[in-house]
Design an enzyme around this catalytic site. Sequence first.
Site, mmCIF file in Angstrom:
data_model
loop_
_atom_site.group_PDB
_atom_site.id
_atom_site.type_symbol
_atom_site.label_atom_id
_atom_site.label_comp_id
_atom_site.label_asym_id
_atom_site.label_seq_id
_atom_site.Cartn_x
_atom_site.Cartn_y
_atom_site.Cartn_z
ATOM 1 N N GLN A 171 0.810 -1.208 0.000
ATOM 2 C CA GLN A 171 0.000 0.000 0.000
ATOM 3 C C GLN A 171 0.853 1.272 0.000
ATOM 4 O OE1 GLN A 171 -2.585 -0.361 3.417
ATOM 5 N NE2 GLN A 171 -3.483 -2.279 2.689
ATOM 6 N N HIS B 212 -1.038 -0.016 5.658
ATOM 7 C CA HIS B 212 -1.568 0.938 6.642
ATOM 8 C C HIS B 212 -0.638 2.129 6.870
ATOM 9 C CE1 HIS B 212 -4.554 -2.164 8.555
ATOM 10 N NE2 HIS B 212 -4.524 -2.210 7.232
#
Length: 304
Positions: A153, A216
């Site tokens: 991510q 995250h």
Amino acid sequence: MKTHLLVLIAPIALLAASCATSSEAQYWVPSSHAGPQVETEQECKALNGVWDRHSTESLALSCAGWCEPGTETSLALLPISTAAGAQTFRTEKHEVRVVTVAKGLAHPWGMAFLPDGRLLVTLKGGALVIVAADGRGTPAAVSGVPAVVASGQGGLLGIAIDPDFATDPWVYLAFTEAGAGGTAGTAVFRGRLAGNALLNGQVIFRQTPKVSGTGHFGARIVFRPDKTLYVALGERQQGSPAQDVATTLGKIVRIARDGTIPADNPMIAGAATGVWSYGHRNPQGAALHPDTGALWVAEHGPQG
């Protein structure tokens, strides 16, 4: 009154990613992972509210954006607009018209309008581009961006321009910065935009500690009316450190434009530098309420 809104549609977007040409309408569940294909609006609606059983991430399921028979859609940067040739989608309360203004953007993640109407867009892989105000031509690459860890991510993510950009053209970027031993964390960089380059670049904030893993990162940047910044930071899939105020994992921090800490930040005993709010998972959406000025954030799953 017509409202205009730009929406980034990427492989992780919460909208239909693609619809194959077919003699019948095709309905696709939106997801960052391979999801079930459903054939009717009724089947689409039947999945609503139970999507977390089909994916490792809980994503909002919309049944309004299916493809018409024989059509094909593609990933793009889309504005809600009244331009000719726009597609029309009807929601429960409003009619939305959509037209493509830029294509071929690899993993667009964040965007910010310049005063002249051009659009700065971060590409997760590490590039920053400028899209013309009318969307024409090839987006121009901007040099001087920081090196990023484009894994999982992570990458080049959030972006904001200085409230005084017209006279002091700073651009602020939130990105995934490498650390020792394969670790990484979210950092904030700023540079002055001159032509198609960021000059005088410097990192003004770093999340601590840097940890291993590729998820995250949070990474949204929001300016307050007092010209300080909120920076949204994920807990890096570590869980409990979000409750540990001595770290900036799973926190919202508030910093000044040069990275210093405002004197009127909350006084939290034992808190790391800049902590404004804690207990966050992965705040990837953030905006100020237009009336109250309160910061609203959206956490990325698993329950919304």
